[in-house]
Every structure is written in structure tokens, then in C-alpha cells.
Write a protein that holds these residues in place. Structure first.
Motif: not given
Length: 156
Positions: A75-80, A82-88
């Protein structure tokens, strides 16, 4: 999940269930020296505790003519968020067979299952290429699924 104390019989029964859950209670009981009703009580206990998640039919990817691909995603950026959106997004896609958050240079390992190259391209474009906040991804196609296991160890 309720913590379970597992004895040797539990470990043996869980190994048998992971290998072939279609066996009857009587067949399982014969192997582990328990009555069918005692086997059923143990299985019910596993379900109630959340240890036994679900029972599924596992298809052979070669016989199903599935194209499997392993994708390494950063991922380009590290934030909860962004990770949550990717996982969803990935969890909503039926083609995502497995999804792992990992350590190292890569953030995620994604196993995609598709019906062929055209389907794979559509899925990869939708989930990875056109997705926001993905810095890069690499795809490795599975040439020969030498071993694709689902069994987990229950004791050390």
C-alpha cells in the motif's frame, strides 16, 4: 471465543475432521474409541467455542480448471483507514481465496482464483490496478498446486 481445553482425543478428532468432515459420527467414533453421541458432544463444543468455524466442500483446483494467482501488494500509505478500506474491498470479492496481512516489504499476500486469464485480468484490474492507495503489486501465477492444505495444527 471461549477458551477450550483440548485433550489427546480432541486433537485426534480435530485432525480427522480437518482431513474429511463428511465421515459419520459412528465412523469417527470408531477411530477414536468414542460413541457417536460423545463425538457429537465434542463437535458441538467446538462449534459453540468458535473453534470449528464452518464445513465446506473443497474443490481440486486442477480438476476445476481454476487459474490461481498469488499477488504481493504494497500500500502507498500506512493508516488504519486505508488498510480497512483495502481489506473490505478484497473481502467482498468472491475471487479472493485467501488474504494475509504480512510483515516485511509487502503489506498483503492475496490468493486470487479465477476461471482463466481474461477473468484474472478483470479481477486484478478491479481489485488492484484501479484501486486507490496501492503503491505496487506483483502477480505470480500458480503453475502446479503441489500442496494446498487447509488443516491447522491443534497442538505443539
Amino acid at each position: 471465543m471461549t477458551a477450550l481445553r483440548l485433550d489427546e482425543t480432541d486433537h485426534h478428532l480435530l485432525a480427522l475432521l480437518q482431513k474429511d468432515s463428511s465421515r459419520t459420527l459412528a465412523e469417527l467414533g470408531e477411530v477414536i474409541s468414542l460413541s457417536p453421541s460423545a463425538v457429537q458432544r465434542r463437535v458441538d463444543r467446538y462449534r459453540k467455542a468458535g473453534l470449528l468455524d464452518r464445513q465446506v466442500a473443497v474443490l481440486d483446483p486442477v480438476k476445476a480448471d481454476a487459474l490461481l494467482a498469488v499477488c504481493l501488494v504494497t500500500l502507498a500509505k500506512e493508516s488504519n483507514a486505508i488498510h480497512a478500506a483495502f481489506r473490505r474491498r478484497l473481502l467482498a470479492a468472491p475471487e479472493v481465496q485467501q488474504l494475509y496481512s504480512v510483515s516485511g516489504d509487502t503489506d498483503y499476500v492475496v490468493v486470487l482464483a479465477s476461471t482463466g486469464m481474461a477473468h484474472h485480468r478483470e479481477v486484478a484490474d478491479r481489485l488492484l490496478k484501479d484501486a486507490p492507495n496501492i503503491q505496487r503489486y506483483t502477480t505470480m501465477f500458480v503453475l502446479d498446486p503441489v500442496r494446498a492444505g487447509l488443516s491447522l495444527p491443534t497442538k505443539r
